[in-house]
Design a protein around this motif. Structure first.
Motif, PDB file in Angstrom:
ATOM      1  N   SER A  88      37.716  40.975  44.175  1.00  0.00           N
ATOM      2  CA  SER A  88      36.987  42.196  44.523  1.00  0.00           C
ATOM      3  C   SER A  88      36.386  42.814  43.265  1.00  0.00           C
ATOM      4  CB  SER A  88      37.941  43.213  45.166  1.00  0.00           C
ATOM      5  OG  SER A  88      38.894  43.655  44.198  1.00  0.00           O
ATOM      6  N   LEU A  89      35.492  43.761  43.484  1.00  0.00           N
ATOM      7  CA  LEU A  89      34.899  44.493  42.372  1.00  0.00           C
ATOM      8  C   LEU A  89      35.980  45.273  41.617  1.00  0.00           C
ATOM      9  CD1 LEU A  89      32.269  45.165  40.932  1.00  0.00           C
ATOM     10  CD2 LEU A  89      31.967  47.072  42.517  1.00  0.00           C
ATOM     11  N   HIS A  90      36.958  45.771  42.354  1.00  0.00           N
ATOM     12  CA  HIS A  90      38.060  46.504  41.724  1.00  0.00           C
ATOM     13  C   HIS A  90      38.827  45.602  40.758  1.00  0.00           C
ATOM     14  CE1 HIS A  90      42.177  48.167  41.439  1.00  0.00           C
ATOM     15  NE2 HIS A  90      41.512  49.296  41.301  1.00  0.00           N
ATOM     16  N   GLU A  91      39.173  44.391  41.207  1.00  0.00           N
ATOM     17  CA  GLU A  91      39.884  43.460  40.310  1.00  0.00           C
ATOM     18  C   GLU A  91      39.029  43.096  39.099  1.00  0.00           C
ATOM     19  OE1 GLU A  91      43.054  41.091  43.191  1.00  0.00           O
ATOM     20  OE2 GLU A  91      41.291  40.006  42.466  1.00  0.00           O
ATOM     21  N   MET A  92      37.728  42.883  39.323  1.00  0.00           N
ATOM     22  CA  MET A  92      36.847  42.560  38.199  1.00  0.00           C
ATOM     23  C   MET A  92      36.811  43.712  37.201  1.00  0.00           C
ATOM     24  SD  MET A  92      34.897  40.719  36.373  1.00  0.00           S
ATOM     25  CE  MET A  92      34.250  39.295  37.193  1.00  0.00           C
ATOM     26  N   SER A 111      30.724  33.551  39.879  1.00  0.00           N
ATOM     27  CA  SER A 111      31.691  34.619  40.162  1.00  0.00           C
ATOM     28  C   SER A 111      32.961  34.483  39.325  1.00  0.00           C
ATOM     29  CB  SER A 111      32.046  34.618  41.651  1.00  0.00           C
ATOM     30  OG  SER A 111      32.642  33.386  41.994  1.00  0.00           O
ATOM     31  N   GLU A 112      32.915  33.692  38.263  1.00  0.00           N
ATOM     32  CA  GLU A 112      34.089  33.483  37.408  1.00  0.00           C
ATOM     33  C   GLU A 112      33.883  34.116  36.036  1.00  0.00           C
ATOM     34  OE1 GLU A 112      35.704  29.195  38.987  1.00  0.00           O
ATOM     35  OE2 GLU A 112      34.161  29.177  37.428  1.00  0.00           O
ATOM     36  N   GLN A 129      48.329  40.363  39.294  1.00  0.00           N
ATOM     37  CA  GLN A 129      48.152  39.478  40.455  1.00  0.00           C
ATOM     38  C   GLN A 129      46.669  39.171  40.721  1.00  0.00           C
ATOM     39  OE1 GLN A 129      50.387  41.307  43.658  1.00  0.00           O
ATOM     40  NE2 GLN A 129      52.324  40.640  42.787  1.00  0.00           N
ATOM     41  N   ILE A 130      45.956  38.922  39.630  1.00  0.00           N
ATOM     42  CA  ILE A 130      44.548  38.537  39.728  1.00  0.00           C
ATOM     43  C   ILE A 130      44.478  37.016  39.626  1.00  0.00           C
ATOM     44  CG2 ILE A 130      42.266  38.669  38.634  1.00  0.00           C
ATOM     45  CD1 ILE A 130      43.020  41.518  37.734  1.00  0.00           C
ATOM     46  N   PRO A 131      43.812  36.356  40.565  1.00  0.00           N
ATOM     47  CA  PRO A 131      43.758  34.888  40.562  1.00  0.00           C
ATOM     48  C   PRO A 131      43.079  34.329  39.314  1.00  0.00           C
ATOM     49  CG  PRO A 131      42.796  35.779  42.586  1.00  0.00           C
ATOM     50  CD  PRO A 131      43.068  36.929  41.684  1.00  0.00           C
TER      51      PRO A 131
END
Length: 152
Positions: A88-92, A111-112, A129-131
């Motif tokens: 998500s944008l939040h995780e980014m 997207s990486e 917990q970000i992939p």
């Protein structure tokens, strides 16, 4: 042979023009792409001096020499990377902020988010917990630190 300018980049050339030439490669670590002056060796054992007149970094695919029969180009060795895939944008935003606070250079491919391997970053990603995955991957350009200081 002393190379003072990059002729072209192989990505911008016509496929037929490339195929009619014998290709030699200079394999560099991504960190060496920022050096304008260096001595290198091709995969055929030929020594070349690079002394670029223009202020630019080398890129994967840069052609150092080309005539009717031969072409010498830059190729980049794979780096040990952390490939971050935020959901998500939040995780980014969260991971970009955290890495920015550490002044870690990053690159983006689709997207990486790519950063050079660091066990502290790996621990942070696990904690948040970000992939992510760790992999050896070639990058096209050097990881460059952006000059900045917090104080005057």
């Amino acid at each position: 042979m002393i190379i003072e300018k990059v002729v072209a980049n192989i990505a911008d050339m016509d496929k037929a023009e490339i195929e009619k030439r014998h290709i030699e490669k200079v394999y560099l670590e991504s960190a060496l792409l920022v050096k304008r002056i260096q001595r290198v060796k091709t995969d055929h054992g030929h020594e070349i001096g690079i002394r670029l007149k223009e202020q630019r970094d080398l890129l994967a695919g840069d052609i150092l020499f080309m005539d009717e029969k031969n072409l010498i180009m830059i190729d980049v060795l794979a780096d040990d990377l952390i490939v971050i895939s935020p959901r998500s944008l939040h995780e980014m935003g969260t991971i970009a902020h955290q890495l920015g606070n550490r002044h870690l250079p990053a690159q983006f491919e689709e997207s990486e988010m790519l950063v050079q391997y660091d066990y502290l970053v790996e621990e942070l990603l696990q904690e948040l917990q970000i992939p992510y995955k760790r992999e050896d991957r070639k990058v096209r350009q050097a990881f460059r630190h952006i000059g900045h200081s917090h104080g005057e």
